[in-house]
Design a protein around this motif. Structure first.
Motif, PDB file in Angstrom:
ATOM      1  N   ILE A   1       0.742  -1.645  -0.093  1.00  0.00           N
ATOM      2  CA  ILE A   1       0.229   0.123  -0.320  1.00  0.00           C
ATOM      3  C   ILE A   1       1.246   1.137  -0.098  1.00  0.00           C
ATOM      4  O   ILE A   1       1.177   0.915   0.862  1.00  0.00           O
ATOM      5  CB  ILE A   1      -0.754   0.266   1.398  1.00  0.00           C
ATOM      6  CG1 ILE A   1      -1.980  -1.198   0.862  1.00  0.00           C
ATOM      7  CG2 ILE A   1      -1.815   0.962   1.564  1.00  0.00           C
ATOM      8  CD1 ILE A   1      -2.445  -1.182   2.770  1.00  0.00           C
ATOM      9  N   ILE A   2       0.239   1.940  -1.166  1.00  0.00           N
ATOM     10  CA  ILE A   2       1.473   3.343  -1.074  1.00  0.00           C
ATOM     11  C   ILE A   2       0.566   4.629   0.003  1.00  0.00           C
ATOM     12  O   ILE A   2      -0.640   4.650  -0.484  1.00  0.00           O
ATOM     13  CB  ILE A   2       1.420   4.365  -2.797  1.00  0.00           C
ATOM     14  CG1 ILE A   2       2.600   3.223  -3.270  1.00  0.00           C
ATOM     15  CG2 ILE A   2       2.165   5.033  -2.450  1.00  0.00           C
ATOM     16  CD1 ILE A   2       2.130   3.113  -4.464  1.00  0.00           C
ATOM     17  N   LEU A   3       0.841   4.581   1.176  1.00  0.00           N
ATOM     18  CA  LEU A   3       0.156   5.380   1.980  1.00  0.00           C
ATOM     19  C   LEU A   3       0.677   6.708   2.024  1.00  0.00           C
ATOM     20  O   LEU A   3       2.278   7.230   2.164  1.00  0.00           O
ATOM     21  CB  LEU A   3       0.196   5.389   3.535  1.00  0.00           C
ATOM     22  CG  LEU A   3       0.015   5.666   4.561  1.00  0.00           C
ATOM     23  CD1 LEU A   3      -1.515   5.697   3.977  1.00  0.00           C
ATOM     24  CD2 LEU A   3       0.221   5.732   5.643  1.00  0.00           C
ATOM     25  N   ASN A   4       0.260   8.601   1.491  1.00  0.00           N
ATOM     26  CA  ASN A   4       0.381   9.352   1.997  1.00  0.00           C
ATOM     27  C   ASN A   4      -0.406  10.240   2.318  1.00  0.00           C
ATOM     28  O   ASN A   4      -1.305   9.838   2.229  1.00  0.00           O
ATOM     29  CB  ASN A   4       0.263  10.030   0.099  1.00  0.00           C
ATOM     30  CG  ASN A   4       1.619   9.632  -1.154  1.00  0.00           C
ATOM     31  OD1 ASN A   4       3.051   9.639  -0.255  1.00  0.00           O
ATOM     32  ND2 ASN A   4       1.387   9.251  -1.761  1.00  0.00           N
ATOM     33  N   SER A   5      -0.186  11.433   2.841  1.00  0.00           N
ATOM     34  CA  SER A   5      -0.676  12.151   4.012  1.00  0.00           C
ATOM     35  C   SER A   5      -1.196  13.633   3.953  1.00  0.00           C
ATOM     36  O   SER A   5       0.104  13.714   3.719  1.00  0.00           O
ATOM     37  CB  SER A   5      -0.589  11.677   5.715  1.00  0.00           C
ATOM     38  OG  SER A   5       0.525  12.441   5.800  1.00  0.00           O
ATOM     39  N   LEU A   6      -1.973  14.224   3.660  1.00  0.00           N
ATOM     40  CA  LEU A   6      -2.320  15.525   4.533  1.00  0.00           C
ATOM     41  C   LEU A   6      -3.014  15.425   6.056  1.00  0.00           C
ATOM     42  O   LEU A   6      -3.449  15.422   6.055  1.00  0.00           O
ATOM     43  CB  LEU A   6      -3.401  16.286   3.244  1.00  0.00           C
ATOM     44  CG  LEU A   6      -2.511  16.049   1.673  1.00  0.00           C
ATOM     45  CD1 LEU A   6      -3.773  16.728   0.617  1.00  0.00           C
ATOM     46  CD2 LEU A   6      -1.972  17.035   1.249  1.00  0.00           C
ATOM     47  N   TYR A   7      -1.776  16.785   6.671  1.00  0.00           N
ATOM     48  CA  TYR A   7      -1.877  16.785   7.718  1.00  0.00           C
ATOM     49  C   TYR A   7      -2.571  18.218   8.095  1.00  0.00           C
ATOM     50  O   TYR A   7      -1.326  19.658   7.130  1.00  0.00           O
ATOM     51  CB  TYR A   7      -0.985  16.209   8.223  1.00  0.00           C
ATOM     52  CG  TYR A   7      -1.029  16.007  10.320  1.00  0.00           C
ATOM     53  CD1 TYR A   7      -1.335  15.543  10.632  1.00  0.00           C
ATOM     54  CD2 TYR A   7      -1.108  17.311  11.000  1.00  0.00           C
ATOM     55  CE1 TYR A   7      -1.925  15.000  11.707  1.00  0.00           C
ATOM     56  CE2 TYR A   7      -0.945  17.271  12.133  1.00  0.00           C
ATOM     57  CZ  TYR A   7      -1.214  15.603  12.487  1.00  0.00           C
ATOM     58  OH  TYR A   7      -1.694  16.522  13.796  1.00  0.00           O
ATOM     59  N   GLY A   8      -3.536  18.756   8.993  1.00  0.00           N
ATOM     60  CA  GLY A   8      -3.009  20.076   9.651  1.00  0.00           C
ATOM     61  C   GLY A   8      -3.748  20.595   8.420  1.00  0.00           C
ATOM     62  O   GLY A   8      -4.873  20.827   7.411  1.00  0.00           O
ATOM     63  N   LYS A   9      -3.110  21.691   8.702  1.00  0.00           N
ATOM     64  CA  LYS A   9      -3.018  23.198   7.641  1.00  0.00           C
ATOM     65  C   LYS A   9      -2.550  22.884   5.895  1.00  0.00           C
ATOM     66  O   LYS A   9      -3.131  23.564   6.165  1.00  0.00           O
ATOM     67  CB  LYS A   9      -1.631  24.316   8.095  1.00  0.00           C
ATOM     68  CG  LYS A   9      -2.684  25.041   9.582  1.00  0.00           C
ATOM     69  CD  LYS A   9      -1.035  26.197   9.865  1.00  0.00           C
ATOM     70  CE  LYS A   9      -1.612  26.744  11.170  1.00  0.00           C
ATOM     71  NZ  LYS A   9      -1.249  27.905  11.270  1.00  0.00           N
ATOM     72  N   GLU A  10      -1.691  21.917   5.865  1.00  0.00           N
ATOM     73  CA  GLU A  10      -1.453  21.383   4.443  1.00  0.00           C
ATOM     74  C   GLU A  10      -3.200  20.756   4.043  1.00  0.00           C
ATOM     75  O   GLU A  10      -3.122  20.948   2.325  1.00  0.00           O
ATOM     76  CB  GLU A  10      -0.293  20.594   4.222  1.00  0.00           C
ATOM     77  CG  GLU A  10      -0.183  18.886   4.713  1.00  0.00           C
ATOM     78  CD  GLU A  10       0.579  18.151   4.302  1.00  0.00           C
ATOM     79  OE1 GLU A  10       1.375  18.484   4.207  1.00  0.00           O
ATOM     80  OE2 GLU A  10       0.528  17.651   5.270  1.00  0.00           O
ATOM     81  N   ALA A  11      -4.063  19.868   4.549  1.00  0.00           N
ATOM     82  CA  ALA A  11      -5.328  19.588   4.058  1.00  0.00           C
ATOM     83  C   ALA A  11      -6.325  20.818   4.084  1.00  0.00           C
ATOM     84  O   ALA A  11      -7.514  20.436   4.867  1.00  0.00           O
ATOM     85  CB  ALA A  11      -5.811  18.514   5.851  1.00  0.00           C
TER      86      ALA A  11
END
Length: 84
Positions: free
Chosen positions: A52-62
């Motif tokens: 599984i290729i996992l990427n995230s957007l967190y907090g102010k970048e989301a």
């Protein structure tokens, strides 16, 4: 996420699991979401030994615009945020 991991374990053919995790623990005007950091840690650990290729957007970048643009590139999106 458990369903996705079950599919990956049971599948004999490749499964596209390009996954985006959107985490917004502190939405202005909303109560803080507790456990968001722990949720990301659990997802990261559970998917570490998979393809599984996992990427995230967190907090102010989301931001809304960033998330709407990003979800077009992923087959799975997991959100930890307030609905609205």
């Amino acid at each position: 996420m458990n369903t996705l991991l079950d599919i990956k374990r049971k599948s004999t053919s490749p499964v596209d699991c390009n996954t985006l995790v959107v985490l917004q623990p502190a939405t202005p005007g909303q109560a803080k979401l507790l456990g968001v950091d722990e949720e990301l840690d659990v997802i990261t650990q559970r998917t570490k030994k998979t393809k599984i290729i996992l990427n995230s957007l967190y907090g102010k970048e989301a931001t809304v615009n960033t998330v709407l643009k990003a979800i077009q590139e992923y087959s799975v999106v997991h959100c930890a945020c307030h609905g609205g």
